[in-house]
Design an enzyme around this catalytic site. Sequence first.
Site, PDB file in Angstrom:
ATOM      1  N   CYS A 159       0.132 -18.979  17.575  1.00  0.00           N
ATOM      2  CA  CYS A 159      -0.719 -20.326  17.721  1.00  0.00           C
ATOM      3  C   CYS A 159       0.315 -21.266  18.387  1.00  0.00           C
ATOM      4  O   CYS A 159      -0.236 -21.943  19.336  1.00  0.00           O
ATOM      5  CB  CYS A 159      -1.148 -20.838  16.320  1.00  0.00           C
ATOM      6  SG  CYS A 159       0.119 -20.791  14.960  1.00  0.00           S
TER       7      CYS A 159
HETATM    8  N1  LIG Z   1      -2.923 -18.253  10.490  1.00  0.00           N
HETATM    9  C1  LIG Z   1      -2.857 -18.643  11.472  1.00  0.00           C
HETATM   10  O1  LIG Z   1      -3.181 -19.594  12.174  1.00  0.00           O
HETATM   11  C2  LIG Z   1      -2.329 -17.576  12.668  1.00  0.00           C
HETATM   12  C3  LIG Z   1      -1.790 -16.146  12.176  1.00  0.00           C
HETATM   13  N2  LIG Z   1      -1.386 -15.393  13.080  1.00  0.00           N
HETATM   14  C4  LIG Z   1      -1.027 -13.965  12.710  1.00  0.00           C
HETATM   15  O2  LIG Z   1      -2.272 -13.212  12.386  1.00  0.00           O
HETATM   16  C5  LIG Z   1      -2.020 -12.421  11.304  1.00  0.00           C
HETATM   17  C6  LIG Z   1      -2.907 -12.651  10.107  1.00  0.00           C
HETATM   18  O3  LIG Z   1      -2.587 -14.149   9.682  1.00  0.00           O
HETATM   19  P1  LIG Z   1      -3.520 -14.676   8.721  1.00  0.00           P
HETATM   20  O4  LIG Z   1      -4.961 -14.295   8.641  1.00  0.00           O
HETATM   21  O5  LIG Z   1      -3.172 -16.232   8.537  1.00  0.00           O
HETATM   22  O6  LIG Z   1      -3.144 -14.052   7.337  1.00  0.00           O
HETATM   23  P2  LIG Z   1      -3.531 -14.053   5.817  1.00  0.00           P
HETATM   24  O7  LIG Z   1      -2.443 -13.917   4.967  1.00  0.00           O
HETATM   25  O8  LIG Z   1      -4.649 -14.959   5.543  1.00  0.00           O
HETATM   26  O9  LIG Z   1      -4.519 -12.489   5.699  1.00  0.00           O
HETATM   27  C7  LIG Z   1      -3.660 -11.307   5.829  1.00  0.00           C
HETATM   28  C8  LIG Z   1      -4.743 -10.274   5.561  1.00  0.00           C
HETATM   29  O10 LIG Z   1      -4.205  -8.972   5.856  1.00  0.00           O
HETATM   30  C9  LIG Z   1      -4.584  -8.138   4.542  1.00  0.00           C
HETATM   31  N3  LIG Z   1      -3.526  -7.022   4.419  1.00  0.00           N
HETATM   32  C10 LIG Z   1      -2.188  -7.433   3.756  1.00  0.00           C
HETATM   33  N4  LIG Z   1      -1.638  -6.233   3.803  1.00  0.00           N
HETATM   34  C11 LIG Z   1      -2.547  -5.188   4.189  1.00  0.00           C
HETATM   35  C12 LIG Z   1      -2.291  -3.904   4.419  1.00  0.00           C
HETATM   36  N5  LIG Z   1      -1.366  -3.334   4.163  1.00  0.00           N
HETATM   37  N6  LIG Z   1      -3.419  -3.057   5.170  1.00  0.00           N
HETATM   38  C13 LIG Z   1      -4.543  -3.774   5.384  1.00  0.00           C
HETATM   39  N7  LIG Z   1      -4.605  -5.086   5.297  1.00  0.00           N
HETATM   40  C14 LIG Z   1      -3.704  -5.819   4.620  1.00  0.00           C
HETATM   41  C15 LIG Z   1      -4.694  -9.314   3.549  1.00  0.00           C
HETATM   42  O11 LIG Z   1      -5.696  -8.742   2.354  1.00  0.00           O
HETATM   43  P3  LIG Z   1      -4.921  -8.085   1.245  1.00  0.00           P
HETATM   44  O12 LIG Z   1      -3.583  -8.321   1.006  1.00  0.00           O
HETATM   45  O13 LIG Z   1      -6.006  -8.420  -0.100  1.00  0.00           O
HETATM   46  O14 LIG Z   1      -5.244  -6.560   1.347  1.00  0.00           O
HETATM   47  C16 LIG Z   1      -5.516 -10.223   4.365  1.00  0.00           C
HETATM   48  O15 LIG Z   1      -6.746  -9.887   4.638  1.00  0.00           O
HETATM   49  C17 LIG Z   1      -0.415 -12.548  10.706  1.00  0.00           C
HETATM   50  O16 LIG Z   1       0.063 -11.595  11.525  1.00  0.00           O
HETATM   51  C18 LIG Z   1      -0.181 -13.899  11.482  1.00  0.00           C
HETATM   52  O17 LIG Z   1       1.136 -14.066  11.725  1.00  0.00           O
HETATM   53  C19 LIG Z   1      -1.414 -15.628  14.329  1.00  0.00           C
HETATM   54  C20 LIG Z   1      -1.773 -16.889  14.969  1.00  0.00           C
HETATM   55  C21 LIG Z   1      -2.343 -17.802  14.228  1.00  0.00           C
HETATM   56  C1  LIG Z   2       1.901 -23.554   9.552  1.00  0.00           C
HETATM   57  C2  LIG Z   2       2.563 -22.037   9.648  1.00  0.00           C
HETATM   58  O1  LIG Z   2       3.258 -21.548   8.661  1.00  0.00           O
HETATM   59  N1  LIG Z   2       2.487 -21.446  10.912  1.00  0.00           N
HETATM   60  C3  LIG Z   2       2.991 -20.029  11.011  1.00  0.00           C
HETATM   61  C4  LIG Z   2       2.733 -19.498  12.470  1.00  0.00           C
HETATM   62  C5  LIG Z   2       1.478 -18.738  12.469  1.00  0.00           C
HETATM   63  C6  LIG Z   2       1.030 -18.077  13.771  1.00  0.00           C
HETATM   64  O2  LIG Z   2       1.013 -18.396  14.900  1.00  0.00           O
HETATM   65  O3  LIG Z   2       1.429 -16.695  13.669  1.00  0.00           O
HETATM   66  P1  LIG Z   2       2.208 -15.633  14.133  1.00  0.00           P
HETATM   67  O4  LIG Z   2       2.842 -15.307  13.079  1.00  0.00           O
HETATM   68  O5  LIG Z   2       1.260 -14.614  14.468  1.00  0.00           O
HETATM   69  O6  LIG Z   2       3.248 -15.876  15.327  1.00  0.00           O
HETATM   70  C7  LIG Z   2       4.603 -20.085  11.075  1.00  0.00           C
HETATM   71  O7  LIG Z   2       5.198 -20.949  11.532  1.00  0.00           O
HETATM   72  O8  LIG Z   2       5.299 -19.213  10.514  1.00  0.00           O
END
Ligand SMILES: NC(=O)C1=CN([C@@H]2O[C@H](COP(=O)(O)OP(=O)(O)OC[C@H]3O[C@@H](n4cnc5c(N)ncnc54)[C@H](OP(=O)(O)O)[C@@H]3O)[C@@H](O)[C@H]2O)C=CC1
Ligand SMILES: CC(=O)N[C@@H](CCC(=O)OP(=O)(O)O)C(=O)O
Length: 326
Positions: free
Chosen positions: A155
């Site tokens: 992000c």
């Molecule tokens: N949040 C953000 O703004 C951003 C996030 N990202 C990246 O995107 C990814 C997801 O982030 P986010 O949505 O915030 O994470 P969350 O923690 O909100 O969600 C993670 C998801 O993964 C599932 N999960 C965990 N372990 C497993 C497994 N072994 N197999 C299948 N499913 C699994 C969890 O469900 P359960 O544990 O119940 O199985 C849950 O549905 C991360 O890599 C993050 O770094 C990238 C850009 C922005």
């Molecule tokens: C507020 C906050 O905690 N933000 C996350 C970034 C989320 C994101 O972009 O995700 P990736 O982990 O996929 O790079 C952090 O700093 O780790």
Amino acid sequence: MKKIAIIGASGYTGAQLCALITAESAYEVQGLYVSEGSADKGKALSELYPVYSHIGLRLAPLTDAALDAIVAEADAVALATEHSVSLELAAYFYDRGLAVFDLSGAYRFADKSQYPKWYGFEHDYPEVLAKAVYGLAEWNADAIKATRMIAVPGCYPTASLTALKPLKALLTDNRPVINAVSGVTGAGRKAQLHTSFCEVSLTPYGVLGHRHQPEIASQLGQEVIFTPHLGNFKRGILATITVQLKPGTTTADVAAAYQVYDHSPIVTVKQGQFPKVDDVVLTPNCHLGWKFDEESGYLVVASAIDNLMKGAASQALQCIKIHFGA
Ligand SMILES: NC(=O)C1=CN([C@@H]2O[C@H](COP(=O)(O)OP(=O)(O)OC[C@H]3O[C@@H](n4cnc5c(N)ncnc54)[C@H](OP(=O)(O)O)[C@@H]3O)[C@@H](O)[C@H]2O)C=CC1
Ligand SMILES: CC(=O)N[C@@H](CCC(=O)OP(=O)(O)O)C(=O)O
């Protein structure tokens, strides 16, 4: 109709991606998956997110049978899972012929030696990593079309690179200084002390050591100073970037550089008018605003996105559409 499996669908980015894909006529969700032992397995997505009450899909555990079903039925898999989970799953599905859109950081560095330092694991899939393309949609469309392994950017890097890449030819060796504030959804849905209501208060974190610094640097081709901050709001990122441009650069040169987005439906650029997070939240858009001081050569550019949309799910959908051409 292309079928997409979403793994990690109960999380913030996975649920958002599900909402986006179900609204598309050319795509269908093959299934929504959580971990095999998840407390949410079997639940309807709308139980977790009543805002998605129109989506009648349930969360299935990622069992061996589910893995087989995904390989048999899906054209692509979106991994909204933590980095170490995506590392394994991306290679598994790539090797079985699916297109992989990974929202984690597990395939964003081309250089495998970066992973132990920034992600704490050795990258055991160099052949798949070699196929990975950085899914910054406005910049890498041809490569996104040509590969089945797309590493959707982080992000903060999305906000930062969208602002900085047009300036590449104007940069000096001085490091651009990026100060960025993110809403708390950036940290994901799982309970953590530092993101609990009473703990969150505007503060920098990861100072001179956040993994998005080398991600931005590797994609920009130049070192940067990156300081993220956690803000007490839910969604959105505002990155304010200060950068010194080459001697002799004019305001007209900067305006010309940003014309690269003139025909973009996603990126809007304003001179002298700065973006607000609220104007991009729940949209796929990036708003840029800049001002240049010709005398000192310093430019300030601010970039606003929704971390869960352009910073994750809507950029993943952009990549999916570019890849499949629809
Ligand atoms: N949040 C953000 O703004 C951003 C996030 N990202 C990246 O995107 C990814 C997801 O982030 P986010 O949505 O915030 O994470 P969350 O923690 O909100 O969600 C993670 C998801 O993964 C599932 N999960 C965990 N372990 C497993 C497994 N072994 N197999 C299948 N499913 C699994 C969890 O469900 P359960 O544990 O119940 O199985 C849950 O549905 C991360 O890599 C993050 O770094 C990238 C850009 C922005
Ligand atoms: C507020 C906050 O905690 N933000 C996350 C970034 C989320 C994101 O972009 O995700 P990736 O982990 O996929 O790079 C952090 O700093 O780790």
